[in-house]
Structures are given as C-alpha cells and as structure tokens.
Write a protein that holds these residues in place. Sequence first.
Motif, PDB file in Angstrom:
ATOM      1  N   ARG A  92      22.415  39.847  42.093  1.00 51.03           N
ATOM      2  CA  ARG A  92      21.758  40.057  40.795  1.00 51.03           C
ATOM      3  C   ARG A  92      22.661  39.635  39.642  1.00 51.03           C
ATOM      4  NH1 ARG A  92      20.574  45.215  42.889  1.00 51.03           N
ATOM      5  NH2 ARG A  92      21.832  46.247  41.261  1.00 51.03           N
ATOM      6  N   ALA A  93      23.943  39.937  39.757  1.00 53.79           N
ATOM      7  CA  ALA A  93      24.872  39.716  38.649  1.00 53.79           C
ATOM      8  C   ALA A  93      25.465  38.310  38.629  1.00 53.79           C
ATOM      9  CB  ALA A  93      26.004  40.737  38.718  1.00 53.79           C
ATOM     10  N   MET A  94      25.491  37.638  39.785  1.00 54.06           N
ATOM     11  CA  MET A  94      26.155  36.334  39.887  1.00 54.06           C
ATOM     12  C   MET A  94      25.187  35.332  40.508  1.00 54.06           C
ATOM     13  SD  MET A  94      29.933  37.675  41.189  1.00 54.06           S
ATOM     14  CE  MET A  94      30.925  36.346  40.495  1.00 54.06           C
ATOM     15  N   PRO A  95      24.310  34.739  39.717  1.00 53.15           N
ATOM     16  CA  PRO A  95      23.272  33.858  40.265  1.00 53.15           C
ATOM     17  C   PRO A  95      23.816  32.621  40.965  1.00 53.15           C
ATOM     18  CG  PRO A  95      23.300  33.772  37.854  1.00 53.15           C
ATOM     19  CD  PRO A  95      24.168  34.913  38.253  1.00 53.15           C
ATOM     20  N   GLU A  96      25.092  32.274  40.704  1.00 49.72           N
ATOM     21  CA  GLU A  96      25.689  31.125  41.369  1.00 49.72           C
ATOM     22  C   GLU A  96      26.101  31.419  42.804  1.00 49.72           C
ATOM     23  OE1 GLU A  96      29.204  33.359  39.547  1.00 49.72           O
ATOM     24  OE2 GLU A  96      27.073  33.033  39.115  1.00 49.72           O
ATOM     25  N   VAL A  97      26.122  32.682  43.188  1.00 51.09           N
ATOM     26  CA  VAL A  97      26.551  33.083  44.533  1.00 51.09           C
ATOM     27  C   VAL A  97      25.385  32.982  45.511  1.00 51.09           C
ATOM     28  CG1 VAL A  97      27.352  35.027  45.939  1.00 51.09           C
ATOM     29  CG2 VAL A  97      28.424  34.562  43.721  1.00 51.09           C
ATOM     30  N   GLY A  98      25.640  32.310  46.636  1.00 47.91           N
ATOM     31  CA  GLY A  98      24.620  32.170  47.668  1.00 47.91           C
ATOM     32  C   GLY A  98      24.947  32.885  48.954  1.00 47.91           C
ATOM     33  N   GLY A  99      26.176  33.408  49.070  1.00 50.59           N
ATOM     34  CA  GLY A  99      26.567  34.122  50.274  1.00 50.59           C
ATOM     35  C   GLY A  99      27.627  35.160  49.979  1.00 50.59           C
ATOM     36  N   VAL A 100      27.571  36.285  50.693  1.00 52.82           N
ATOM     37  CA  VAL A 100      28.546  37.372  50.543  1.00 52.82           C
ATOM     38  C   VAL A 100      28.974  37.819  51.941  1.00 52.82           C
ATOM     39  CG1 VAL A 100      28.970  39.697  49.660  1.00 52.82           C
ATOM     40  CG2 VAL A 100      27.461  38.145  48.382  1.00 52.82           C
ATOM     41  N   VAL A 101      30.261  38.088  52.089  1.00 50.61           N
ATOM     42  CA  VAL A 101      30.814  38.540  53.376  1.00 50.61           C
ATOM     43  C   VAL A 101      31.706  39.746  53.135  1.00 50.61           C
ATOM     44  CG1 VAL A 101      32.379  37.944  55.282  1.00 50.61           C
ATOM     45  CG2 VAL A 101      30.703  36.270  54.473  1.00 50.61           C
ATOM     46  N   HIS A 102      31.677  40.682  54.080  1.00 52.03           N
ATOM     47  CA  HIS A 102      32.580  41.839  54.043  1.00 52.03           C
ATOM     48  C   HIS A 102      33.251  41.992  55.395  1.00 52.03           C
ATOM     49  CE1 HIS A 102      34.326  45.701  53.586  1.00 52.03           C
ATOM     50  NE2 HIS A 102      33.419  46.355  54.282  1.00 52.03           N
ATOM     51  N   THR A 103      34.577  42.173  55.370  1.00 56.16           N
ATOM     52  CA  THR A 103      35.331  42.456  56.594  1.00 56.16           C
ATOM     53  C   THR A 103      36.376  43.526  56.310  1.00 56.16           C
ATOM     54  OG1 THR A 103      37.261  40.983  56.395  1.00 56.16           O
ATOM     55  CG2 THR A 103      35.183  39.974  57.124  1.00 56.16           C
ATOM     56  N   HIS A 104      36.928  44.064  57.408  1.00 59.17           N
ATOM     57  CA  HIS A 104      38.100  44.921  57.318  1.00 59.17           C
ATOM     58  C   HIS A 104      39.252  44.241  58.065  1.00 59.17           C
ATOM     59  CE1 HIS A 104      34.890  48.313  57.305  1.00 59.17           C
ATOM     60  NE2 HIS A 104      35.143  47.927  56.073  1.00 59.17           N
ATOM     61  N   SER A 105      39.390  42.939  57.886  1.00 61.90           N
ATOM     62  CA  SER A 105      40.411  42.195  58.619  1.00 61.90           C
ATOM     63  C   SER A 105      41.790  42.808  58.368  1.00 61.90           C
ATOM     64  CB  SER A 105      40.385  40.718  58.235  1.00 61.90           C
ATOM     65  OG  SER A 105      40.617  40.533  56.854  1.00 61.90           O
ATOM     66  N   THR A 106      42.606  42.848  59.411  1.00 60.36           N
ATOM     67  CA  THR A 106      43.775  43.726  59.465  1.00 60.36           C
ATOM     68  C   THR A 106      44.776  43.509  58.338  1.00 60.36           C
ATOM     69  OG1 THR A 106      43.560  43.840  61.859  1.00 60.36           O
ATOM     70  CG2 THR A 106      45.674  44.504  60.922  1.00 60.36           C
ATOM     71  N   TYR A 107      45.264  42.288  58.187  1.00 64.26           N
ATOM     72  CA  TYR A 107      46.344  42.071  57.224  1.00 64.26           C
ATOM     73  C   TYR A 107      45.840  42.166  55.787  1.00 64.26           C
ATOM     74  CZ  TYR A 107      49.604  40.847  60.930  1.00 64.26           C
ATOM     75  OH  TYR A 107      50.431  40.905  62.033  1.00 64.26           O
ATOM     76  N   ALA A 108      44.688  41.580  55.505  1.00 63.66           N
ATOM     77  CA  ALA A 108      44.155  41.658  54.148  1.00 63.66           C
ATOM     78  C   ALA A 108      43.844  43.106  53.772  1.00 63.66           C
ATOM     79  CB  ALA A 108      42.903  40.791  54.023  1.00 63.66           C
ATOM     80  N   THR A 109      43.319  43.872  54.723  1.00 61.26           N
ATOM     81  CA  THR A 109      42.994  45.266  54.443  1.00 61.26           C
ATOM     82  C   THR A 109      44.262  46.100  54.274  1.00 61.26           C
ATOM     83  OG1 THR A 109      40.896  45.042  55.597  1.00 61.26           O
ATOM     84  CG2 THR A 109      41.692  47.270  55.255  1.00 61.26           C
ATOM     85  N   ALA A 110      45.340  45.692  54.915  1.00 61.39           N
ATOM     86  CA  ALA A 110      46.616  46.379  54.687  1.00 61.39           C
ATOM     87  C   ALA A 110      47.061  46.228  53.232  1.00 61.39           C
ATOM     88  CB  ALA A 110      47.679  45.834  55.632  1.00 61.39           C
ATOM     89  N   TRP A 111      46.875  45.052  52.663  1.00 68.39           N
ATOM     90  CA  TRP A 111      47.172  44.867  51.238  1.00 68.39           C
ATOM     91  C   TRP A 111      46.237  45.742  50.398  1.00 68.39           C
ATOM     92  CZ3 TRP A 111      50.994  41.777  48.983  1.00 68.39           C
ATOM     93  CH2 TRP A 111      51.721  40.961  49.872  1.00 68.39           C
TER      94      TRP A 111
END
Length: 230
Positions: free
Chosen positions: A91-110
């Motif tokens: 709704r807020a970002m009409p230029e966005v066509g895809g969204v992803v969510h993960t809890h990948s280990t190293y990024a989630t540690a940050w």
Amino acid sequence: MSVQSGQQIARLRETVARLHGELTRYGLVAWTAGNVSARVPGRDLMVIKPSGVDYDDLCADNMVVCDLDGIVVEGDHAPSSDTAAHAYVYRAMPEVGGVVHTHSTYATAWAARGEAIPCHLTAQADEFGGEIPIGPFALIGGDDIGKGIVSTLTGHRSPAVLMRNHGVFTIGRDARSAVKAAVMCEDVARTAHLAHALGQPVPIDPADVDALYDRYQNVYGQRAASPTTT
C-alpha cells in the motif's frame, strides 16, 4: 475476474510457490518460518504463502490471494502471519512488487544486536548501496512491522532491513528480486560477522560505494539490445 487476470494470478501462484524453494535452497529458513509474496500487477491484490504449511507441501494450489488490506479473496488456507506487514508495504510503496521475510542466521544475529551492517564489502555496495539498516522492534500480526519496514527503507538504497529482535525483510521490483536481496543479505551478514570476529574491517570510501552501486545497478549483467535501424 477476467480470464487474463485469472491466468496472471495462476502464474504468480506458481512463481511464489517455486520461490519458497529458494529460501530452503540457500538455508534462509527453518521449519515453516519465512515467507514470500508478490503483488498482482494492476490489481490491489497479492499472492502469499499459507501460514504454518511445511515447505515440502507448498504448491501453486495452496498459495493464498489477499487484497492489500490482508483480506483473503482466494484460497483455502489462512495466509501467513506476516500478511498485514506485506500488505502495508504494498500500500505504501507502489514501486514494490515482491516482499520476503526470513530469520536467516547471520543477518538475524545482527538484528538481535540492534545493529545495522556497515558497508565493508564491494558486494554489499553493489547490491545495497551502503549499510543494511536496522529497523524498529514491532510485534507480529498487525501493521507495525510494515510501518517499520517502510519508514526505514523509504529514501534508502538498501532493499533489505533488519527488524530489531526479529529478522530480515526485503523488497524488490518483483518477488524474485526480493528473494535475491534476502540471499545476498545473509551472505553479506555472514562475511561481515567473520570480518568483525577477526578484527576491525577496512571501510570503503563513500564515493567508491556510490560508484560500485551505480555500476552494478546500471551496467552489470546482460542488457536489452537497442533496436537496430536500417
């Protein structure tokens, strides 16, 4: 719904189901956590993963079609628990066509440290244009996560945000681009973690970050050939 629109949604169901396989392929998710969604072009609709369904059981038929308020309009399953967040982003970002969510280990540690990933790698400059930012803490289930994603990424070159104490959200012009950003975010986070464990990483001059980002975004890879004239 027109035949053409129905065919478009059917193709997106297949695409979104298939892209979840990339999350497992690159080790970005555990059990049933994580999700991919795609905006339906020209419609106020999105396709998203069903909640709590094993990755091995995901297929085009059990993908869920929702409107951009997160209300199910097509599908036999409850949508992902992150549906409201995805819907808010669309709704807020009409230029966005895809969204992803993960809890990948190293990024989630940050994210658990509440710390952005500083840009010490050319690959990070290429893909993210600088640091991978940290977003605010927000509870799951409502618009708050979506609001945090949008407020953090608006005006930022990064397609990824580390939501504090939670995990990674990425955006893209389509779902595949958002998945790529999630893969690259984890790769960068792992290398950054090792570099910090070894000592103090060497910074990249901001002008060089800008140059790297511009080259990768506008020159790297295959480009469509210009029409020939006779």
